[in-house]
Design a protein around this motif. Sequence first.
Motif, PDB file in Angstrom:
ATOM      1  N   ASP A 176       0.819  -1.212   0.000  1.00 17.52           N
ATOM      2  CA  ASP A 176       0.000   0.000   0.000  1.00 17.52           C
ATOM      3  C   ASP A 176       0.859   1.272   0.000  1.00 17.52           C
ATOM      4  O   ASP A 176       0.579   2.232   0.722  1.00 17.52           O
ATOM      5  CB  ASP A 176      -0.951   0.008   1.207  1.00 17.52           C
ATOM      6  N   LEU A 177       1.889   1.271  -0.824  1.00 17.24           N
ATOM      7  CA  LEU A 177       2.814   2.400  -0.891  1.00 17.24           C
ATOM      8  C   LEU A 177       2.709   3.130  -2.222  1.00 17.24           C
ATOM      9  O   LEU A 177       2.350   2.536  -3.241  1.00 17.24           O
ATOM     10  CB  LEU A 177       4.254   1.918  -0.691  1.00 17.24           C
ATOM     11  N   ASP A 178       3.032   4.392  -2.195  1.00 22.16           N
ATOM     12  CA  ASP A 178       3.116   5.181  -3.426  1.00 22.16           C
ATOM     13  C   ASP A 178       4.596   5.261  -3.819  1.00 22.16           C
ATOM     14  O   ASP A 178       5.366   6.036  -3.252  1.00 22.16           O
ATOM     15  CB  ASP A 178       2.545   6.576  -3.204  1.00 22.16           C
ATOM     16  N   LEU A 179       4.966   4.430  -4.796  1.00 22.23           N
ATOM     17  CA  LEU A 179       6.349   4.408  -5.272  1.00 22.23           C
ATOM     18  C   LEU A 179       6.482   5.149  -6.600  1.00 22.23           C
ATOM     19  O   LEU A 179       7.488   4.997  -7.296  1.00 22.23           O
ATOM     20  CB  LEU A 179       6.821   2.957  -5.429  1.00 22.23           C
ATOM     21  N   ALA A 180       5.490   5.937  -6.939  1.00 21.92           N
ATOM     22  CA  ALA A 180       5.484   6.654  -8.219  1.00 21.92           C
ATOM     23  C   ALA A 180       6.704   7.550  -8.345  1.00 21.92           C
ATOM     24  O   ALA A 180       7.062   8.294  -7.426  1.00 21.92           O
ATOM     25  CB  ALA A 180       4.216   7.489  -8.351  1.00 21.92           C
ATOM     26  N   GLY A 181       7.377   7.446  -9.490  1.00 22.64           N
ATOM     27  CA  GLY A 181       8.499   8.308  -9.790  1.00 22.64           C
ATOM     28  C   GLY A 181       9.784   7.983  -9.062  1.00 22.64           C
ATOM     29  O   GLY A 181      10.800   8.664  -9.275  1.00 22.64           O
ATOM     30  N   GLN A 182       9.789   6.970  -8.224  1.00 20.04           N
ATOM     31  CA  GLN A 182      11.003   6.647  -7.486  1.00 20.04           C
ATOM     32  C   GLN A 182      12.008   5.921  -8.376  1.00 20.04           C
ATOM     33  O   GLN A 182      11.629   5.239  -9.335  1.00 20.04           O
ATOM     34  CB  GLN A 182      10.678   5.818  -6.242  1.00 20.04           C
ATOM     35  N   GLU A 183      13.281   6.043  -8.055  1.00 14.59           N
ATOM     36  CA  GLU A 183      14.347   5.500  -8.894  1.00 14.59           C
ATOM     37  C   GLU A 183      15.023   4.321  -8.204  1.00 14.59           C
ATOM     38  O   GLU A 183      15.698   4.499  -7.183  1.00 14.59           O
ATOM     39  CB  GLU A 183      15.387   6.582  -9.206  1.00 14.59           C
ATOM     40  N   GLY A 184      14.809   3.128  -8.783  1.00 11.35           N
ATOM     41  CA  GLY A 184      15.466   1.926  -8.280  1.00 11.35           C
ATOM     42  C   GLY A 184      16.234   1.236  -9.384  1.00 11.35           C
ATOM     43  O   GLY A 184      16.245   0.002  -9.465  1.00 11.35           O
ATOM     44  N   VAL A 185      16.869   2.018 -10.230  1.00 11.29           N
ATOM     45  CA  VAL A 185      17.616   1.464 -11.370  1.00 11.29           C
ATOM     46  C   VAL A 185      18.675   0.490 -10.866  1.00 11.29           C
ATOM     47  O   VAL A 185      19.455   0.805  -9.960  1.00 11.29           O
ATOM     48  CB  VAL A 185      18.284   2.585 -12.189  1.00 11.29           C
ATOM     49  N   GLY A 186      18.677  -0.713 -11.430  1.00 11.61           N
ATOM     50  CA  GLY A 186      19.677  -1.707 -11.071  1.00 11.61           C
ATOM     51  C   GLY A 186      19.476  -2.340  -9.710  1.00 11.61           C
ATOM     52  O   GLY A 186      20.341  -3.095  -9.241  1.00 11.61           O
ATOM     53  N   ALA A 187      18.352  -2.066  -9.059  1.00  8.88           N
ATOM     54  CA  ALA A 187      18.106  -2.628  -7.731  1.00  8.88           C
ATOM     55  C   ALA A 187      17.838  -4.131  -7.802  1.00  8.88           C
ATOM     56  O   ALA A 187      17.448  -4.659  -8.840  1.00  8.88           O
ATOM     57  CB  ALA A 187      16.931  -1.920  -7.065  1.00  8.88           C
ATOM     58  N   ARG A 230      -0.292  -3.936  -3.855  1.00  4.78           N
ATOM     59  CA  ARG A 230      -1.166  -2.769  -3.945  1.00  4.78           C
ATOM     60  C   ARG A 230      -0.384  -1.454  -3.933  1.00  4.78           C
ATOM     61  O   ARG A 230      -0.809  -0.466  -3.332  1.00  4.78           O
ATOM     62  CB  ARG A 230      -2.193  -2.786  -2.799  1.00  4.78           C
ATOM     63  N   CYS A 231       0.750  -1.446  -4.602  1.00  5.68           N
ATOM     64  CA  CYS A 231       1.579  -0.240  -4.675  1.00  5.68           C
ATOM     65  C   CYS A 231       1.379   0.486  -6.000  1.00  5.68           C
ATOM     66  O   CYS A 231       1.116  -0.138  -7.032  1.00  5.68           O
ATOM     67  CB  CYS A 231       3.057  -0.609  -4.507  1.00  5.68           C
ATOM     68  N   ALA A 232       1.524   1.806  -5.970  1.00  6.62           N
ATOM     69  CA  ALA A 232       1.495   2.622  -7.189  1.00  6.62           C
ATOM     70  C   ALA A 232       2.901   2.689  -7.765  1.00  6.62           C
ATOM     71  O   ALA A 232       3.857   3.018  -7.055  1.00  6.62           O
ATOM     72  CB  ALA A 232       0.978   4.016  -6.874  1.00  6.62           C
ATOM     73  N   LEU A 233       3.003   2.380  -9.060  1.00  9.25           N
ATOM     74  CA  LEU A 233       4.313   2.330  -9.719  1.00  9.25           C
ATOM     75  C   LEU A 233       4.401   3.280 -10.911  1.00  9.25           C
ATOM     76  O   LEU A 233       5.214   3.077 -11.807  1.00  9.25           O
ATOM     77  CB  LEU A 233       4.605   0.899 -10.185  1.00  9.25           C
ATOM     78  N   ASP A 234       3.591   4.325 -10.924  1.00  7.16           N
ATOM     79  CA  ASP A 234       3.605   5.265 -12.048  1.00  7.16           C
ATOM     80  C   ASP A 234       5.000   5.859 -12.238  1.00  7.16           C
ATOM     81  O   ASP A 234       5.571   6.425 -11.291  1.00  7.16           O
ATOM     82  CB  ASP A 234       2.610   6.399 -11.797  1.00  7.16           C
ATOM     83  N   GLU A 235       5.526   5.726 -13.473  1.00  5.38           N
ATOM     84  CA  GLU A 235       6.819   6.308 -13.844  1.00  5.38           C
ATOM     85  C   GLU A 235       7.966   5.864 -12.928  1.00  5.38           C
ATOM     86  O   GLU A 235       8.997   6.546 -12.853  1.00  5.38           O
ATOM     87  CB  GLU A 235       6.739   7.841 -13.859  1.00  5.38           C
ATOM     88  N   ALA A 236       7.796   4.753 -12.237  1.00  6.97           N
ATOM     89  CA  ALA A 236       8.893   4.261 -11.396  1.00  6.97           C
ATOM     90  C   ALA A 236      10.049   3.804 -12.285  1.00  6.97           C
ATOM     91  O   ALA A 236       9.850   3.127 -13.299  1.00  6.97           O
ATOM     92  CB  ALA A 236       8.416   3.104 -10.528  1.00  6.97           C
ATOM     93  N   GLY A 237      11.278   4.173 -11.906  1.00 10.92           N
ATOM     94  CA  GLY A 237      12.457   3.825 -12.694  1.00 10.92           C
ATOM     95  C   GLY A 237      13.117   2.569 -12.156  1.00 10.92           C
ATOM     96  O   GLY A 237      13.872   2.627 -11.183  1.00 10.92           O
TER      97      GLY A 237
END
Length: 224
Positions: free
Chosen positions: A44-55, A64-71
Amino acid sequence: MVRNGRQQSVKAARRPELRLPDLTAWEGPELEPDGDYDGLEFADLDLAGQEGVGARFMDCAVRRCALDEAGLAKARILDSVLEGVRGVGTDLSGASLRDVELVDARLGGVQLHGAGLERVVVRGGKIDYLNLRKARLRDVVFEGCVLVEPDFGGAVLERVEFRDCALRGVDFSGVRMADVDLREAVVLEIARGVDALAGAVISPAQLFDLAPALASQLGVRVVP
Protein backbone atom coordinates in the motif's frame (compact mmCIF):
# COMPACT_ATOMS: atom_id res chain seq x y z
CA MET A 1 1.66 -36.44 -22.29
CA VAL A 2 -2.11 -36.20 -22.61
CA ARG A 3 -3.99 -33.03 -21.71
CA ASN A 4 -7.81 -32.75 -21.85
CA GLY A 5 -7.99 -36.00 -23.75
CA ARG A 6 -5.58 -34.96 -26.49
CA GLN A 7 -1.94 -35.54 -27.10
CA GLN A 8 0.19 -32.66 -25.90
CA SER A 9 2.01 -31.28 -28.92
CA VAL A 10 3.88 -28.46 -27.21
CA LYS A 11 6.21 -28.45 -24.21
CA ALA A 12 4.54 -26.96 -21.15
CA ALA A 13 6.04 -23.96 -19.40
CA ARG A 14 7.66 -24.51 -16.03
CA ARG A 15 5.96 -22.38 -13.41
CA PRO A 16 7.63 -20.69 -10.44
CA GLU A 17 7.38 -22.44 -7.08
CA LEU A 18 7.37 -19.58 -4.62
CA ARG A 19 7.73 -20.05 -0.89
CA LEU A 20 8.23 -16.63 0.59
CA PRO A 21 9.83 -16.42 4.04
CA ASP A 22 8.40 -14.31 6.85
CA LEU A 23 8.65 -10.80 5.46
CA THR A 24 9.65 -7.54 7.09
CA ALA A 25 7.75 -4.37 6.23
CA TRP A 26 9.89 -1.96 4.25
CA GLU A 27 10.28 1.38 6.06
CA GLY A 28 12.67 3.21 3.78
CA PRO A 29 11.80 6.68 2.50
CA GLU A 30 12.48 5.92 -1.18
CA LEU A 31 13.94 3.26 -3.42
CA GLU A 32 17.59 3.68 -4.25
CA PRO A 33 19.53 2.94 -7.45
CA ASP A 34 21.39 -0.37 -7.09
CA GLY A 35 19.58 -0.96 -3.79
CA ASP A 36 19.48 -4.45 -2.28
CA TYR A 37 16.08 -5.54 -0.95
CA ASP A 38 15.79 -9.00 0.61
CA GLY A 39 12.81 -10.54 2.41
CA LEU A 40 10.78 -7.33 2.43
CA GLU A 41 7.10 -6.50 1.96
CA PHE A 42 6.13 -3.31 0.16
CA ALA A 43 2.41 -2.83 0.87
CA ASP A 44 0.00 0.00 0.00
CA LEU A 45 2.81 2.40 -0.89
CA ASP A 46 3.12 5.18 -3.43
CA LEU A 47 6.35 4.41 -5.27
CA ALA A 48 5.48 6.65 -8.22
CA GLY A 49 8.50 8.31 -9.79
CA GLN A 50 11.00 6.65 -7.49
CA GLU A 51 14.35 5.50 -8.89
CA GLY A 52 15.47 1.93 -8.28
CA VAL A 53 17.62 1.46 -11.37
CA GLY A 54 19.68 -1.71 -11.07
CA ALA A 55 18.11 -2.63 -7.73
CA ARG A 56 17.81 -6.25 -6.58
CA PHE A 57 14.60 -7.60 -5.04
CA MET A 58 14.91 -11.11 -3.57
CA ASP A 59 12.11 -12.96 -1.73
CA CYS A 60 9.96 -9.82 -1.72
CA ALA A 61 6.25 -9.05 -1.97
CA VAL A 62 4.99 -5.85 -3.58
CA ARG A 63 1.27 -5.48 -2.86
CA ARG A 64 -1.17 -2.77 -3.94
CA CYS A 65 1.58 -0.24 -4.67
CA ALA A 66 1.50 2.62 -7.19
CA LEU A 67 4.31 2.33 -9.72
CA ASP A 68 3.61 5.26 -12.05
CA GLU A 69 6.82 6.31 -13.84
CA ALA A 70 8.89 4.26 -11.40
CA GLY A 71 12.46 3.83 -12.69
CA LEU A 72 13.35 0.15 -12.35
CA ALA A 73 15.47 -0.34 -15.45
CA LYS A 74 17.91 -3.25 -15.18
CA ALA A 75 16.38 -4.27 -11.85
CA ARG A 76 16.55 -7.91 -10.77
CA ILE A 77 13.32 -9.30 -9.34
CA LEU A 78 13.82 -12.82 -8.02
CA ASP A 79 11.54 -15.26 -6.17
CA SER A 80 9.00 -12.50 -5.59
CA VAL A 81 5.30 -11.67 -5.85
CA LEU A 82 3.80 -8.48 -7.28
CA GLU A 83 0.11 -8.33 -6.42
CA GLY A 84 -2.43 -5.64 -7.22
CA VAL A 85 0.20 -3.18 -8.43
CA ARG A 86 -0.93 -0.31 -10.62
CA GLY A 87 0.62 2.45 -12.64
CA VAL A 88 1.43 3.99 -16.00
CA GLY A 89 4.87 4.22 -17.59
CA THR A 90 6.75 1.91 -15.23
CA ASP A 91 10.27 1.44 -16.62
CA LEU A 92 11.55 -2.14 -16.32
CA SER A 93 13.63 -2.05 -19.48
CA GLY A 94 16.47 -4.54 -19.40
CA ALA A 95 15.20 -5.96 -16.12
CA SER A 96 15.51 -9.61 -15.09
CA LEU A 97 12.48 -11.39 -13.64
CA ARG A 98 12.94 -14.97 -12.45
CA ASP A 99 10.49 -17.05 -10.44
CA VAL A 100 7.99 -14.20 -10.24
CA GLU A 101 4.19 -14.02 -9.97
CA LEU A 102 2.44 -10.86 -11.22
CA VAL A 103 -1.15 -11.03 -9.99
CA ASP A 104 -4.11 -8.73 -10.74
CA ALA A 105 -1.97 -5.89 -12.06
CA ARG A 106 -3.45 -2.75 -13.60
CA LEU A 107 -0.66 -1.29 -15.68
CA GLY A 108 -0.23 0.81 -18.80
CA GLY A 109 2.76 1.48 -21.00
CA VAL A 110 5.08 -0.81 -19.03
CA GLN A 111 8.57 -0.82 -20.55
CA LEU A 112 10.06 -4.31 -20.52
CA HIS A 113 12.00 -4.06 -23.76
CA GLY A 114 15.21 -6.04 -23.66
CA ALA A 115 14.15 -7.70 -20.41
CA GLY A 116 14.59 -11.34 -19.48
CA LEU A 117 11.64 -13.27 -18.02
CA GLU A 118 12.07 -16.84 -16.77
CA ARG A 119 9.50 -18.89 -14.85
CA VAL A 120 7.06 -15.99 -14.63
CA VAL A 121 3.26 -16.16 -14.27
CA VAL A 122 1.08 -13.16 -15.15
CA ARG A 123 -2.34 -13.94 -13.67
CA GLY A 124 -5.43 -11.77 -13.91
CA GLY A 125 -5.55 -8.02 -14.33
CA LYS A 126 -5.10 -5.85 -17.39
CA ILE A 127 -1.96 -4.45 -19.01
CA ASP A 128 -2.22 -1.88 -21.81
CA TYR A 129 0.59 -1.25 -24.33
CA LEU A 130 3.04 -3.70 -22.81
CA ASN A 131 6.44 -3.23 -24.45
CA LEU A 132 8.38 -6.51 -24.65
CA ARG A 133 10.37 -5.70 -27.76
CA LYS A 134 13.56 -7.77 -28.03
CA ALA A 135 12.86 -9.37 -24.66
CA ARG A 136 13.56 -13.03 -23.88
CA LEU A 137 10.72 -15.02 -22.39
CA ARG A 138 11.28 -18.58 -21.22
CA ASP A 139 8.70 -20.56 -19.22
CA VAL A 140 6.20 -17.70 -19.02
CA VAL A 141 2.43 -18.11 -18.54
CA PHE A 142 -0.16 -15.41 -19.21
CA GLU A 143 -3.31 -16.60 -17.47
CA GLY A 144 -6.73 -14.99 -17.18
CA CYS A 145 -5.41 -11.53 -18.06
CA VAL A 146 -6.14 -8.92 -20.72
CA LEU A 147 -3.26 -7.59 -22.85
CA VAL A 148 -4.16 -4.62 -25.04
CA GLU A 149 -1.77 -3.97 -27.94
CA PRO A 150 1.21 -5.80 -26.45
CA ASP A 151 4.39 -5.45 -28.49
CA PHE A 152 6.60 -8.55 -28.71
CA GLY A 153 8.54 -7.25 -31.73
CA GLY A 154 11.87 -9.04 -32.15
CA ALA A 155 11.44 -10.99 -28.91
CA VAL A 156 12.36 -14.62 -28.28
CA LEU A 157 9.59 -16.77 -26.80
CA GLU A 158 10.29 -20.29 -25.56
CA ARG A 159 7.70 -22.36 -23.69
CA VAL A 160 5.21 -19.49 -23.37
CA GLU A 161 1.51 -20.13 -22.72
CA PHE A 162 -1.52 -17.89 -23.12
CA ARG A 163 -4.40 -19.39 -21.12
CA ASP A 164 -7.87 -17.87 -20.78
CA CYS A 165 -6.45 -14.47 -21.65
CA ALA A 166 -7.29 -11.87 -24.27
CA LEU A 167 -4.63 -10.72 -26.74
CA ARG A 168 -5.93 -7.61 -28.48
CA GLY A 169 -3.93 -6.04 -31.29
CA VAL A 170 -0.77 -8.01 -30.52
CA ASP A 171 2.43 -7.33 -32.49
CA PHE A 172 4.50 -10.46 -33.15
CA SER A 173 6.74 -8.85 -35.78
CA GLY A 174 10.09 -10.59 -36.03
CA VAL A 175 9.41 -12.85 -33.05
CA ARG A 176 11.18 -16.20 -32.73
CA MET A 177 8.97 -18.83 -31.14
CA ALA A 178 9.45 -22.32 -29.76
CA ASP A 179 6.66 -24.20 -27.97
CA VAL A 180 4.35 -21.19 -27.74
CA ASP A 181 0.81 -22.30 -26.89
CA LEU A 182 -1.93 -19.94 -28.05
CA ARG A 183 -4.77 -22.48 -28.15
CA GLU A 184 -6.52 -21.35 -24.99
CA ALA A 185 -6.38 -17.61 -25.63
CA VAL A 186 -10.02 -16.47 -25.51
CA VAL A 187 -9.21 -13.57 -27.87
CA LEU A 188 -6.38 -13.66 -30.41
CA GLU A 189 -6.15 -10.49 -32.48
CA ILE A 190 -2.83 -10.25 -34.33
CA ALA A 191 -2.22 -6.76 -35.68
CA ARG A 192 1.24 -7.53 -37.08
CA GLY A 193 3.54 -10.51 -37.35
CA VAL A 194 1.20 -13.30 -38.41
CA ASP A 195 4.14 -14.53 -40.49
CA ALA A 196 6.15 -15.09 -37.29
CA LEU A 197 3.88 -17.81 -35.87
CA ALA A 198 6.25 -20.65 -36.76
CA GLY A 199 6.90 -22.47 -33.50
CA ALA A 200 3.45 -21.66 -32.10
CA VAL A 201 0.44 -23.93 -31.65
CA ILE A 202 -3.08 -22.64 -32.38
CA SER A 203 -6.52 -24.23 -32.40
CA PRO A 204 -8.57 -25.03 -35.55
CA ALA A 205 -10.98 -22.21 -34.66
CA GLN A 206 -8.09 -19.75 -34.38
CA LEU A 207 -6.76 -20.91 -37.74
CA PHE A 208 -10.13 -20.14 -39.29
CA ASP A 209 -10.11 -16.63 -37.75
CA LEU A 210 -6.54 -16.00 -38.92
CA ALA A 211 -7.13 -17.34 -42.44
CA PRO A 212 -7.63 -13.90 -44.09
CA ALA A 213 -4.40 -12.54 -42.59
CA LEU A 214 -2.51 -15.69 -43.56
CA ALA A 215 -3.85 -15.54 -47.11
CA SER A 216 -2.83 -11.91 -47.38
CA GLN A 217 0.65 -12.72 -46.12
CA LEU A 218 0.98 -15.44 -48.77
CA GLY A 219 -0.34 -13.16 -51.50
CA VAL A 220 -3.41 -15.37 -52.02
CA ARG A 221 -6.60 -13.71 -53.20
CA VAL A 222 -9.83 -15.24 -51.98
CA VAL A 223 -12.54 -14.63 -54.58
CA PRO A 224 -16.11 -15.93 -54.16
